[in-house]
Scaffold this motif. Structure first.
Motif, PDB file in Angstrom:
ATOM      1  N   ILE A   1       0.832  -1.209   0.000  1.00  0.00           N
ATOM      2  CA  ILE A   1       0.000   0.000   0.000  1.00  0.00           C
ATOM      3  C   ILE A   1       0.860   1.249   0.000  1.00  0.00           C
ATOM      4  CG2 ILE A   1      -1.765   1.273   1.283  1.00  0.00           C
ATOM      5  CD1 ILE A   1      -2.666  -1.461   2.437  1.00  0.00           C
ATOM      6  N   TYR A   2       1.792   1.308   0.950  1.00  0.00           N
ATOM      7  CA  TYR A   2       2.520   2.557   1.148  1.00  0.00           C
ATOM      8  C   TYR A   2       3.603   2.791   0.105  1.00  0.00           C
ATOM      9  CZ  TYR A   2       0.044   3.334   5.476  1.00  0.00           C
ATOM     10  OH  TYR A   2      -0.948   3.577   6.395  1.00  0.00           O
ATOM     11  N   GLU A   3       4.070   1.756  -0.573  1.00  0.00           N
ATOM     12  CA  GLU A   3       5.020   1.982  -1.656  1.00  0.00           C
ATOM     13  C   GLU A   3       4.367   2.721  -2.819  1.00  0.00           C
ATOM     14  OE1 GLU A   3       8.425   1.493  -2.282  1.00  0.00           O
ATOM     15  OE2 GLU A   3       8.296   1.476  -0.089  1.00  0.00           O
ATOM     16  N   GLU A   4       3.039   2.690  -2.883  1.00  0.00           N
ATOM     17  CA  GLU A   4       2.322   3.462  -3.892  1.00  0.00           C
ATOM     18  C   GLU A   4       2.078   4.890  -3.429  1.00  0.00           C
ATOM     19  OE1 GLU A   4       1.856   2.236  -6.816  1.00  0.00           O
ATOM     20  OE2 GLU A   4       2.660   0.285  -6.185  1.00  0.00           O
ATOM     21  N   ASP A   5       2.212   5.152  -2.127  1.00  0.00           N
ATOM     22  CA  ASP A   5       1.951   6.478  -1.571  1.00  0.00           C
ATOM     23  C   ASP A   5       3.220   7.276  -1.301  1.00  0.00           C
ATOM     24  OD1 ASP A   5      -0.662   5.693  -1.632  1.00  0.00           O
ATOM     25  OD2 ASP A   5      -0.928   5.531   0.539  1.00  0.00           O
ATOM     26  N   PHE A   6       4.299   6.600  -0.901  1.00  0.00           N
ATOM     27  CA  PHE A   6       5.530   7.301  -0.549  1.00  0.00           C
ATOM     28  C   PHE A   6       6.071   8.089  -1.739  1.00  0.00           C
ATOM     29  CE2 PHE A   6       6.639   3.981   2.921  1.00  0.00           C
ATOM     30  CZ  PHE A   6       5.821   4.648   3.816  1.00  0.00           C
ATOM     31  N   LEU A   7       6.703   9.213  -1.444  1.00  0.00           N
ATOM     32  CA  LEU A   7       7.227  10.088  -2.481  1.00  0.00           C
ATOM     33  C   LEU A   7       8.603   9.624  -2.956  1.00  0.00           C
ATOM     34  CD1 LEU A   7       6.117  13.595  -1.147  1.00  0.00           C
ATOM     35  CD2 LEU A   7       4.868  11.933  -2.533  1.00  0.00           C
ATOM     36  N   GLY A   8       9.014  10.106  -4.108  1.00  0.00           N
ATOM     37  CA  GLY A   8      10.235   9.627  -4.737  1.00  0.00           C
ATOM     38  C   GLY A   8      11.502   9.989  -3.997  1.00  0.00           C
ATOM     39  N   PHE A   9      11.505  11.080  -3.195  1.00  0.00           N
ATOM     40  CA  PHE A   9      12.741  11.474  -2.532  1.00  0.00           C
ATOM     41  C   PHE A   9      12.939  10.786  -1.183  1.00  0.00           C
ATOM     42  CE2 PHE A   9       9.694  14.974  -1.529  1.00  0.00           C
ATOM     43  CZ  PHE A   9       9.634  14.841  -0.146  1.00  0.00           C
ATOM     44  N   SER A  10      12.085   9.823  -0.848  1.00  0.00           N
ATOM     45  CA  SER A  10      12.243   9.017   0.358  1.00  0.00           C
ATOM     46  C   SER A  10      12.935   7.712  -0.009  1.00  0.00           C
ATOM     47  CB  SER A  10      10.875   8.727   0.999  1.00  0.00           C
ATOM     48  OG  SER A  10      10.986   7.754   2.009  1.00  0.00           O
ATOM     49  N   TYR A  11      14.106   7.454   0.590  1.00  0.00           N
ATOM     50  CA  TYR A  11      14.914   6.308   0.183  1.00  0.00           C
ATOM     51  C   TYR A  11      15.139   5.284   1.293  1.00  0.00           C
ATOM     52  CZ  TYR A  11      16.115   8.766  -4.122  1.00  0.00           C
ATOM     53  OH  TYR A  11      16.055   9.393  -5.333  1.00  0.00           O
TER      54      TYR A  11
END
Length: 433
Positions: free
Chosen positions: A167-177
């Protein structure tokens, strides 16, 4: 409604089944396996992995297509198959929690134990145990507190993380690593280097949230989770882990803050918390209020990590961003190796050599980036010198010359060489756009 009638995506509201889980089987002595049994178990694990992958892919697709909806039925995805996958993903040699159960102990009767554990989770009878507090040294000389959970708690947490990640991999933003599937510290470093090298950068802000994992508000974390998780059983399961407490010096303490750094689910919970309190704010501020370019790179609670960044020039006079191993990290690593060599002083030289090769290989795997050759050479030189001193101290006769230690180093230690591509090259492959 039975499990078979539920939607695999978990979007529908479901009444939990009244059927209780099966009781645990009596412990039996482990029997030596045969080739046929091994092949059968391997086939079973492969089939189970395929079932888990297919079910989680449907959750991931639903999360991608329905950004604003809550998942009201997720607990059925924490199945025996998912628990088995979570168990085999654990480190075999990890330290046990308060229960004292090791990975090998649990594997001896794995299937009946997993069936019993799944039944307790399904009917709400699962009760997590307090985590055992331990400390590891930090580079600055301080101690980092870690919470070591009991083995069954690690298994259930791992299975829950597998479901929530979809679920959250679809919500997290690209600059979070940080602590995300398919992403690592070098991806964050590549993004940072490419951003600095390709944009007009005037200021760099290096930030670190003090005691991030221990400062998270559990109340607000629950509110953030409820934005996407409508299954109250999952919320209660997470709250059980947060309220299980920490065992230290025979005393269990429970706090209303923190996620228990070191637990399996802690990194995901911290990412969810920071997604709502920092990432969304930073993205909005960048779009609507920033007057120039703004580059954000977040790895867990760090906003610039890893190395020391230096503005330099190429031989042709062009701008070149250089990276060097941070001195405090290098110093702490060498001090730790010095102490370890003292403890291993009387081991045979081949045994010492194998251990040093493993440590040096791990160091190079992280720090062997372009422009860091000098630091790699210096690290190997210091390691060889530490080894020479250790070997000289264990014998009254000083027959260890530099020529001999050089030959030992050539036999056992890897040569320093750059292992990573230039950041722009790898970043272009990872992000083709």
């Amino acid at each position: 409604m039975h499990d078979q009638e539920k939607s695999d995506s978990g979007i529908v509201a479901v009444k939990p089944t009244n059927k209780a889980g099966q009781p645990a089987a009596e412990p039996v002595e482990r029997r030596p396996g045969t080739k046929g049994n091994a092949e059968q178990q391997s086939t079973l694990r492969t089939q189970c992995r395929e079932r888990v992958t297919q079910a989680l892919n449907r959750v991931r697709q639903a999360a991608r297509q329905r950004k604003g909806e809550k998942f009201t039925a997720l607990l059925h995805h924490v199945s025996v198959d998912t628990l088995r996958e979570a168990f085999y993903a654990l480190k075999r040699k990890a330290a046990p929690g308060v229960d004292g159960v090791t990975w090998e102990d649990y594997e001896a009767d794995l299937e009946p134990r997993l069936v019993d554990l799944h039944g307790r989770v399904r009917r709400g009878a699962y009760r997590p145990q307090p985590s055992r507090r331990t400390y590891i040294p930090k580079a600055d000389g301080k101690q980092r507190p870690l919470a070591i959970a009991a083995l069954e708690d690690k298994i259930v947490q791992g299975a829950t993380v597998m479901v929530l990640n979809c679920i959250y991999e679809e919500d997290f933003l690209g600059f979070s690593y940080g602590f995300r599937p398919g992403r690592g510290p070098h991806d964050a470093l590549d993004a940072l280097c490419v951003g600095i090298d390709s944009r007009k950068v005037s200021w760099i802000v290096d930030a670190d949230i003090q005691n991030c994992f221990g400062s998270v508000s559990q109340e607000w974390l629950a509110r953030f989770l409820e934005h996407r998780i409508g299954d109250k059983r999952i919320i209660r399961l997470i709250q059980k882990w947060l309220r299980a407490g920490i065992l230290e010096d025979g005393i269990v303490t429970v706090d209303d803050r923190g996620t228990g750094q070191g637990s399996v689910i802690s990194p995901l919970l911290a990412n969810i918390y920071l997604h709502y309190c920092f990432d969304l704010w930073a993205a909005r501020w960048r779009r609507h209020e920033a007057t120039g370019d703004m580059i954000v790179v977040r790895y867990a609670d760090d906003l610039v990590v890893g190395f020391t960044f230096i503005c330099g020039k190429t031989r042709k006079g062009k701008f070149l961003l250089k990276r060097e191993t941070r001195r405090d990290r290098l110093r702490a690593k060498l001090e730790d190796m010095k102490e370890q060599l003292r403890r291993r002083r009387h081991q045979p030289i081949p045994e010492q050599g194998r251990w040093l090769r493993q440590v040096a290989t791990g160091h190079f795997a992280y720090y062997a980036v372009p422009t860091n050759s000098r630091a790699l050479v210096a690290f190997r030189h210091h390691v060889v010198n530490l080894w020479r001193r250790s070997l000289r101290r264990r014998s009254q006769r000083d027959g260890l010359t530099w020529d001999r230690i050089a030959r030992l180093a050539n036999d056992w230690l890897p040569k320093p060489r750059i292992l990573h591509p230039w950041p722009s090259t790898r970043f272009a492959v990872t992000h083709p756009r």
